[in-house]
Design an enzyme around this catalytic site. Sequence first.
Site, mmCIF file in Angstrom:
data_model
loop_
_atom_site.group_PDB
_atom_site.id
_atom_site.type_symbol
_atom_site.label_atom_id
_atom_site.label_comp_id
_atom_site.label_asym_id
_atom_site.label_seq_id
_atom_site.Cartn_x
_atom_site.Cartn_y
_atom_site.Cartn_z
ATOM 1 C CG HIS A 189 -1.678 -0.980 2.114
ATOM 2 N ND1 HIS A 189 -1.890 -2.169 1.452
ATOM 3 C CD2 HIS A 189 -0.368 -0.685 1.931
ATOM 4 C CE1 HIS A 189 -0.759 -2.579 0.901
ATOM 5 N NE2 HIS A 189 0.181 -1.696 1.171
ATOM 6 C CD GLU A 244 -5.308 -2.864 2.115
ATOM 7 O OE1 GLU A 244 -5.605 -1.728 1.727
ATOM 8 O OE2 GLU A 244 -4.238 -3.436 1.805
ATOM 9 C CB CYS A 274 0.285 -0.961 -1.994
ATOM 10 S SG CYS A 274 2.005 -0.828 -1.491
#
Lengths: 252, 149
Positions: free
Chosen positions: A208, A210, A87
Amino acid sequence: MKTAIIVFPGSNSEEETLRAVNEAGGAGRLVWWFEGPQALRGFDAFILPGGFAYEDRIRAGAVAARDPIVAAVIDAATHGAPTLGICNGAQVLVETGLVPGTGPVGRPQAALAPNAAGHFIDTYAEMVLSAPPERCIFTRHLEPGARVPAWASHGEGRYAFRDDQTRRAVQEQQLLVFRYAGENFNGAELNCAALTNPAGNALAIMPHPERVGWRYQQPQRAKLDVRGDREAYLRPYGGNRLFALFAQVFAR
Amino acid sequence: MSLVVASVELKIPDNAAFTAFDALRRMGVRDVGDVKRSDLWIIESGRLPQEVCDALKRTEIIFNPNKHVMRSLQSDRPAPGEIWVATPGRSHERERRLLEQAGLSGIRSVESRVRWLLLDEHGTPCGHPTLERARDLLANPAYQDALIA
């Protein structure tokens, strides 16, 4: 392999990223920008996490890309160190010119421009592996055409290329690693979600992984599969698959 | 038809301008002593320029009297020491509609730029070589245009 997760003033995803790296078996540590380039000695791999480094002043990633600690990351990356930008980290890598790397480092060949819709977008977004797995060090353990879930959360996530020559080079050199699986929600050229560099050791990934690394972070349909199973609910899943693959890279 | 170039500048400290100054110094652009920034609104309308400026101040859509100063520029081209950054394709329909709703009728077009003014230690506009070095920091050529005097 020791992984430095660089924290800038305005980063906001460093803890999730650290957790994903460590959960996947990596050895991550947060390194703050003010610790300077010398703090990166002893690290083998680097992650620039999401957020709003330097408040996105001037434009997203522009100021962090000129930070001395990033100069050290770029130097290591040009010598082969695995380097991942997520990002805002992707915006920084693109601003440095490391990715897509079709021109000299220091001169951006692409941009993460404001979304075509003109506003911030926050949505679940699956990515499709669009280059041969071996093209990028981070994807070489994925199967061809693999789908990886992620969470897009950005106002400036529209990949744009400097000129036709760059666009052509990105396609010919297979630098476009992930496309969005569904609609082109941010207007990115080539529906691009992630780009690598010609050496394949750096990856600038806009959504993202994660943030969808555990079952409980998945859309409802994926959660229903494990209804009543508390352990499965808390188990790494989805985007963490990518970090598990990163860990394999880091463990080599 | 009249063309108004309204410059809207912060009168409180401008953190973005200071960050740009700091980044330029770190990039080794040593002859920059100060950086100033303003938003430019280029408005084409059937109204007199003074009417447009008065309306922009009154409507407080792109101008907040608590933190901005506004002045009208004589030219729609950068002056010495300036880099104007444009984002082609950016829609200003929202601003146009809001201004019309607020009573500024007859607007033909609205465009915007970010104006960066680079000054040396003596307050003199920086020369072309310095502006060229600052260009890639202030505008990404993949989606922005940088106009230099």
